[in-house]
Design an enzyme around this catalytic site. Structure first.
Site, PDB file in Angstrom:
ATOM      1  N   ASP A 115       0.868  -1.176   0.000  1.00 21.94           N
ATOM      2  CA  ASP A 115       0.000   0.000   0.000  1.00 21.94           C
ATOM      3  C   ASP A 115       0.907   1.229   0.000  1.00 21.94           C
ATOM      4  OD1 ASP A 115      -2.192   1.802   0.353  1.00 21.94           O
ATOM      5  OD2 ASP A 115      -3.315   0.245   1.386  1.00 21.94           O
TER       6      ASP A 115
ATOM      7  N   HIS B 254       1.365   2.144  -3.390  1.00 23.72           N
ATOM      8  CA  HIS B 254       0.401   3.042  -4.030  1.00 23.72           C
ATOM      9  C   HIS B 254       0.885   4.489  -4.029  1.00 23.72           C
ATOM     10  CE1 HIS B 254      -2.995  -0.059  -3.075  1.00 23.72           C
ATOM     11  NE2 HIS B 254      -2.126  -0.481  -3.958  1.00 23.72           N
TER      12      HIS B 254
END
Length: 524
Positions: free
Chosen positions: A293, A327
């Site tokens: 993430d 991300h």
């Protein structure tokens, strides 16, 4: 070659070269302790371990015939407690939780709990003030795979007089009950956690990543969790395979994270690398993060915590780090209802992340959610799809797709309206861009205050190698490929000395941008 001593521990020291180079030098240098060569490196931040407590040393750096030296004295240590003397087996199978916790509980002020080489299978451990946890080379603290072996931390407990609340745990910005983390510290001060060993959450061999958004017993734990702590230093460790956010400082102050390697598989859910939440004075130095993430996400909780337990995040300093995969390289938000100010990111490499600088918020975060004074400078990006994104329509939370959050017509400005102030990026080189250079979408009722980008050199991937992507996670927003500058609902947009090569367009696309200043913006 000049350097500064960043932190001195009882058995190690971390130094940083005083150089403008990004993350590393273009040649190796050597580090000596009292005339003995200890290591060779290119990286701007290095740690020398294997020292003794209460000892004066001279450290010398030699590069290309130049040398510089300083003296320092390691910290005092009252006693060294070897966990194997308390019954820990270190065989990777026997539960060593009780033995290690016994050593921690028995540790006096300024003492060290020592894990020698071995694999220590354990559930949650609770650290305390005025101690060092030393995980030595070849030692791994390995997380128990059975969630039923982990204690719960209640999210919020009403005090006996019913006048206040006692908060112990958090899940995505709300005070919700979670499992205790493998390393947990609550209200601890003057705490050092040092390597060069490994802390392994072992989540891939458990069920933490299965149905990750479903609460089972309690919400997933972190690997390192610091709650209301002060003066905590984490140095020279590998931290990997986390059940959720890997390192989570929460309502804590005066922290340093030095020369860490934080690693989680690319498909592991919500495994952010390092997420300071409602913290102040946090230094992240020489750290490499590669996760599933955001590499780093700077937060300050959701609306309830801001309303009832407000603490702004202020003073986050990230330098000489490398963020790979994930991300976002460095994200602010979206759980930032308490506000975030004074963020400085410099001399870092962003390599292969979806986004570089990523700012995200939404209606409902509240009027205290002021994201301001954020500076990124001297950054090299390679293969970052979208270097700069700012999104005030982020579709998180159960109501994230509601009309209240996603309606692009102006809404009333009230106590639930967040704001974004000044964001600056300068002295950056962005190679291999795919979707867009900058995509910024403010609220029509609360436009983004000021975006400044100067001395930025951008080159796109060839058209055949670009994959269309949606740069901001909001409804009714198209994918982009090869786009340069898109700005919507912005008060001031300043672009100075920018070169953009290989874009599909030849000028910025602006919607409701009040003031612009473009100087030497060149498309090639």
């Amino acid at each position: 070659m000049n350097f500064k001593v960043v932190r001195v521990f009882n058995r190690s020291v971390t130094i940083e070269l005083e150089s403008d180079s990004i993350f590393k030098q273009d040649q190796t240098f050597e580090v000596y302790i009292d005339g003995a060569r200890k290591l060779e490196s290119e990286r701007n931040v290095v740690t020398v371990s294997g020292l003794l407590p209460d000892t004066e040393y001279e450290i010398k750096v030699v590069m290309a015939g130049e040398e510089s030296s300083q003296k320092f004295t390691t910290k005092h240590e009252s006693v060294l407690l070897d966990v194997t003397k308390f019954g820990a087996k270190g065989d990777g199978e026997t539960s060593d939780t009780a033995a290690i916790q016994a050593a921690i509980c028995a540790c006096p002020k300024e003492g060290t709990v020592y894990l020698p080489a071995g694999t220590y299978y354990s559930t949650a451990l609770f650290l305390k003030s005025d101690m060092t946890l030393w995980i030595d080379e070849g030692a791994t603290l390995l997380g128990d795979t059975d969630r039923n072996h982990y204690p719960l931390l209640p999210g919020m407990t009403l005090s006996t007089d019913e006048k206040s609340e006692y908060n112990l745990s958090s899940w995505e910005g709300n005070p919700l009950t979670s499992y205790a983390s493998l390393i947990t510290a609550i209200d601890a001060e003057n705490l050092d956690i040092i390597g060069p060993g490994t802390i392994d959450g072992n989540a891939g061999n458990s069920d933490w990543w299965v149905n990750a958004k479903v609460k089972r017993g309690a919400w997933r734990p972190n690997t390192i969790y610091l709650c209301r702590c002060k003066n905590v230093n984490v140095q020279n460790l590998i931290v990997q395979n986390s059940p959720c956010w890997t390192v989570h400082p929460y309502y804590s102050d005066d922290l340093s994270f030095l020369n860490l390697l934080i690693y989680n598989p690319s498909d592991s859910p919500n495994t952010d690398g390092l997420d300071p939440e409602s913290c102040s004075n946090v230094l992240v130095l020489g750290t490499v993060i590669s996760v599933g993430d955001d590499c780093m996400a700077i937060k300050s909780g959701k609306y309830y915590m801001s309303l009832m337990h407000h603490k702004e995040t202020d003073g986050i300093f990230i330098r000489n780090c490398k963020f790979e995969r994930g991300h976002g390289s460095v994200t602010v938000g979206s759980e930032a209802a308490g506000g975030v100010r004074n963020v400085r990111v410099s001399q870092c490499i962003f390599d292969g992340t979806d986004r570089g600088l990523r700012i995200k918020t939404r209606r409902g975060r509240g009027e205290r959610s002021v994201l301001d004074d954020i500076l990124f400078e001297n950054i090299d990006m390679s293969g970052v799809h979208m270097p700069f994104t700012v999104n005030m329509f982020y579709f998180c939370d159960p109501d994230g797709h509601s009309d209240y959050v996603q309606n692009q017509a102006p809404a009333p400005v009230d106590e639930m309206t967040p704001s974004i102030g000044s964001i600056t990026g300068r002295n950056m080189n962005c190679k291999g861009v795919s979707a867009c250079v900058l995509c910024a979408v403010g609220l029509p009722e609360m436009p983004i205050g000021k975006l400044t980008f100067e001395n930025v050199d951008v080159s796109f991937l060839p058209e055949s190698e670009r994959i269309p992507e949606r740069p901001v996670m909001m409804d009714n927003f198209d994918e982009m490929s090869g786009r340069s500058i898109y700005a919507q609902n912005v008060k001031n947009l300043v672009l100075k000395n920018m070169t953009i090569a290989g874009a599909a367009d030849k000028e910025p696309e602006l919607k409701n941008v009040e003031n612009t200043s473009f100087t030497e913006v060149n498309y090639k």
